[in-house]
Scaffold this motif. Structure first.
Motif, PDB file in Angstrom:
ATOM      1  N   ILE A  10       0.876  -1.162   0.000  1.00 11.26           N
ATOM      2  CA  ILE A  10       0.000   0.000   0.000  1.00 11.26           C
ATOM      3  C   ILE A  10       0.919   1.218   0.000  1.00 11.26           C
ATOM      4  CG2 ILE A  10      -1.717   1.302   1.318  1.00 11.26           C
ATOM      5  CD1 ILE A  10      -2.591  -1.455   2.502  1.00 11.26           C
ATOM      6  N   ALA A  11       0.670   2.158  -0.888  1.00 10.76           N
ATOM      7  CA  ALA A  11       1.525   3.350  -0.966  1.00 10.76           C
ATOM      8  C   ALA A  11       1.550   4.082   0.370  1.00 10.76           C
ATOM      9  CB  ALA A  11       1.026   4.276  -2.068  1.00 10.76           C
ATOM     10  N   ALA A  12       2.681   4.700   0.661  1.00 10.41           N
ATOM     11  CA  ALA A  12       2.838   5.409   1.932  1.00 10.41           C
ATOM     12  C   ALA A  12       2.019   6.691   1.981  1.00 10.41           C
ATOM     13  CB  ALA A  12       4.313   5.721   2.169  1.00 10.41           C
ATOM     14  N   ALA A  13       1.907   7.387   0.853  1.00 12.71           N
ATOM     15  CA  ALA A  13       1.193   8.659   0.822  1.00 12.71           C
ATOM     16  C   ALA A  13      -0.249   8.448   0.379  1.00 12.71           C
ATOM     17  CB  ALA A  13       1.889   9.624  -0.131  1.00 12.71           C
ATOM     18  N   PHE A  14      -1.158   9.163   1.014  1.00 10.61           N
ATOM     19  CA  PHE A  14      -2.580   9.097   0.688  1.00 10.61           C
ATOM     20  C   PHE A  14      -2.846  10.112  -0.418  1.00 10.61           C
ATOM     21  CE2 PHE A  14      -7.169   9.835   1.945  1.00 10.61           C
ATOM     22  CZ  PHE A  14      -7.604   8.552   1.698  1.00 10.61           C
ATOM     23  N   ASP A  15      -3.140   9.618  -1.611  1.00  7.04           N
ATOM     24  CA  ASP A  15      -3.331  10.455  -2.788  1.00  7.04           C
ATOM     25  C   ASP A  15      -4.826  10.505  -3.107  1.00  7.04           C
ATOM     26  OD1 ASP A  15      -3.514  11.525  -5.357  1.00  7.04           O
ATOM     27  OD2 ASP A  15      -1.795  10.395  -6.127  1.00  7.04           O
ATOM     28  N   THR A  16      -5.506  11.544  -2.605  1.00  9.88           N
ATOM     29  CA  THR A  16      -6.961  11.620  -2.781  1.00  9.88           C
ATOM     30  C   THR A  16      -7.354  11.814  -4.245  1.00  9.88           C
ATOM     31  OG1 THR A  16      -6.952  13.979  -2.219  1.00  9.88           O
ATOM     32  CG2 THR A  16      -7.450  12.434  -0.447  1.00  9.88           C
ATOM     33  N   THR A  17      -6.508  12.456  -5.022  1.00 11.54           N
ATOM     34  CA  THR A  17      -6.827  12.633  -6.442  1.00 11.54           C
ATOM     35  C   THR A  17      -6.873  11.278  -7.139  1.00 11.54           C
ATOM     36  OG1 THR A  17      -5.825  14.834  -6.452  1.00 11.54           O
ATOM     37  CG2 THR A  17      -6.109  13.746  -8.597  1.00 11.54           C
ATOM     38  N   ALA A  18      -5.885  10.442  -6.899  1.00  9.63           N
ATOM     39  CA  ALA A  18      -5.861   9.104  -7.501  1.00  9.63           C
ATOM     40  C   ALA A  18      -7.000   8.246  -6.960  1.00  9.63           C
ATOM     41  CB  ALA A  18      -4.513   8.430  -7.245  1.00  9.63           C
ATOM     42  N   ILE A  64     -12.519   5.747  -7.618  1.00  8.86           N
ATOM     43  CA  ILE A  64     -13.925   5.742  -7.206  1.00  8.86           C
ATOM     44  C   ILE A  64     -14.813   6.126  -8.387  1.00  8.86           C
ATOM     45  CG2 ILE A  64     -15.640   6.863  -5.722  1.00  8.86           C
ATOM     46  CD1 ILE A  64     -13.304   7.154  -3.634  1.00  8.86           C
ATOM     47  N   GLY A  65     -14.401   7.145  -9.136  1.00  9.26           N
ATOM     48  CA  GLY A  65     -15.170   7.581 -10.304  1.00  9.26           C
ATOM     49  C   GLY A  65     -15.319   6.476 -11.335  1.00  9.26           C
ATOM     50  N   GLU A  66     -14.249   5.717 -11.574  1.00 13.15           N
ATOM     51  CA  GLU A  66     -14.336   4.582 -12.506  1.00 13.15           C
ATOM     52  C   GLU A  66     -15.356   3.565 -12.016  1.00 13.15           C
ATOM     53  OE1 GLU A  66     -10.717   2.591 -13.414  1.00 13.15           O
ATOM     54  OE2 GLU A  66      -9.971   4.230 -14.646  1.00 13.15           O
ATOM     55  N   ALA A  67     -15.332   3.302 -10.721  1.00 11.07           N
ATOM     56  CA  ALA A  67     -16.279   2.344 -10.149  1.00 11.07           C
ATOM     57  C   ALA A  67     -17.712   2.855 -10.297  1.00 11.07           C
ATOM     58  CB  ALA A  67     -15.944   2.090  -8.680  1.00 11.07           C
ATOM     59  N   GLN A  68     -17.928   4.114  -9.999  1.00  9.97           N
ATOM     60  CA  GLN A  68     -19.276   4.679 -10.083  1.00  9.97           C
ATOM     61  C   GLN A  68     -19.812   4.653 -11.510  1.00  9.97           C
ATOM     62  OE1 GLN A  68     -18.392   8.492  -8.320  1.00  9.97           O
ATOM     63  NE2 GLN A  68     -19.101   7.839  -6.301  1.00  9.97           N
ATOM     64  N   ARG A  69     -18.951   4.888 -12.476  1.00 13.65           N
ATOM     65  CA  ARG A  69     -19.366   4.884 -13.882  1.00 13.65           C
ATOM     66  C   ARG A  69     -19.347   3.488 -14.495  1.00 13.65           C
ATOM     67  NH1 ARG A  69     -15.428   8.544 -13.744  1.00 13.65           N
ATOM     68  NH2 ARG A  69     -14.079   7.358 -15.118  1.00 13.65           N
ATOM     69  N   GLN A  70     -18.823   2.505 -13.737  1.00 13.32           N
ATOM     70  CA  GLN A  70     -18.613   1.163 -14.300  1.00 13.32           C
ATOM     71  C   GLN A  70     -17.865   1.311 -15.630  1.00 13.32           C
ATOM     72  OE1 GLN A  70     -19.594  -2.150 -12.943  1.00 13.32           O
ATOM     73  NE2 GLN A  70     -19.268  -0.705 -11.300  1.00 13.32           N
ATOM     74  N   ALA A  88      -6.762  -2.508  -6.213  1.00  9.26           N
ATOM     75  CA  ALA A  88      -5.351  -2.271  -6.544  1.00  9.26           C
ATOM     76  C   ALA A  88      -5.080  -0.771  -6.693  1.00  9.26           C
ATOM     77  CB  ALA A  88      -4.979  -3.024  -7.821  1.00  9.26           C
ATOM     78  N   ARG A  89      -5.988  -0.064  -7.352  1.00  2.00           N
ATOM     79  CA  ARG A  89      -5.812   1.382  -7.531  1.00  2.00           C
ATOM     80  C   ARG A  89      -5.937   2.121  -6.199  1.00  2.00           C
ATOM     81  NH1 ARG A  89      -8.753   4.133 -12.247  1.00  2.00           N
ATOM     82  NH2 ARG A  89      -7.265   5.722 -11.618  1.00  2.00           N
ATOM     83  N   ALA A  90      -6.860   1.681  -5.355  1.00  2.00           N
ATOM     84  CA  ALA A  90      -7.016   2.313  -4.038  1.00  2.00           C
ATOM     85  C   ALA A  90      -5.757   2.108  -3.201  1.00  2.00           C
ATOM     86  CB  ALA A  90      -8.246   1.754  -3.322  1.00  2.00           C
ATOM     87  N   ARG A  91      -5.218   0.908  -3.215  1.00  2.00           N
ATOM     88  CA  ARG A  91      -3.984   0.620  -2.484  1.00  2.00           C
ATOM     89  C   ARG A  91      -2.829   1.469  -3.013  1.00  2.00           C
ATOM     90  NH1 ARG A  91      -3.296  -4.351   0.131  1.00  2.00           N
ATOM     91  NH2 ARG A  91      -1.261  -4.575  -0.842  1.00  2.00           N
ATOM     92  N   ALA A  92      -2.737   1.594  -4.335  1.00  2.00           N
ATOM     93  CA  ALA A  92      -1.683   2.410  -4.946  1.00  2.00           C
ATOM     94  C   ALA A  92      -1.840   3.884  -4.572  1.00  2.00           C
ATOM     95  CB  ALA A  92      -1.689   2.235  -6.459  1.00  2.00           C
ATOM     96  N   ALA A  93      -3.069   4.282  -4.202  1.00  2.00           N
ATOM     97  CA  ALA A  93      -3.337   5.656  -3.769  1.00  2.00           C
ATOM     98  C   ALA A  93      -3.138   5.820  -2.263  1.00  2.00           C
ATOM     99  CB  ALA A  93      -4.758   6.053  -4.162  1.00  2.00           C
ATOM    100  N   GLY A  94      -2.619   4.797  -1.606  1.00  2.00           N
ATOM    101  CA  GLY A  94      -2.346   4.885  -0.174  1.00  2.00           C
ATOM    102  C   GLY A  94      -3.522   4.590   0.721  1.00  2.00           C
TER     103      GLY A  94
END
Length: 140
Positions: A68-76, A81-87, A98-104
């Motif tokens: 899990i990335a050390a920094a919390f990247d809210t933009t990423a 989240i947007g991809e999930a909401q739009r499917q 995986a993307r959430a983990r990469a975003a910290g």
């Protein structure tokens, strides 16, 4: 389908992983089974489901590869989240994780009654994502 709370929670987790159930359907099923919230912990590879009667149950999730990335990247995180909401084309729950983990993001809590998900970083940073009332979420 077995409608015991454990079976419903397991079916929702399995459906998310397999891509056969999406977030609105999961919320609907969990709500009808009496759950009020759930928490996903990426560090422990588990999901905990909280029933309105005070009971809870923990289910294992398939482990994700990579740290899990050390920094919390809210933009990423918001992009994931947007991809999930739009499917979005190519979206999968596993890819979202995986993307959430990469975003910290170390995990998240979903409150059905509060109509929100709270995403957590390593040092207790948070991002809150609100979702519509249950009837609107469950609509096709």
């Amino acid at each position: 389908m077995d409608d015991t709370p454990r079976a419903v929670a397991q079916a929702c987790l399995d459906g998310a992983e397999a891509g056969t159930l999406h977030f609105p359907e999961i919320l609907d099923r969990l709500g009808r089974a009496g759950f009020e919230s759930y928490a996903v912990d990426f560090r422990r590879a588990s999901a905990t489901y909280y029933h309105a009667d005070g009971e809870s149950l923990v289910l294992p999730q398939p482990p994700q590869e990579g740290p899990i990335a050390a920094a919390f990247d809210t933009t990423a995180l918001r992009a994931a989240i947007g991809e999930a909401q739009r499917q979005a084309p190519g979206y999968s729950y596993r890819g979202f994780c995986a993307r959430a983990r990469a975003a910290g993001c170390v995990g998240y809590i979903v409150s059905l009654a509060g109509r929100r998900a709270v995403y957590l970083g390593r040092t207790a940073e948070t991002h809150v994502e609100h979702f519509p009332p249950m009837a609107a979420v469950a609509a096709p």
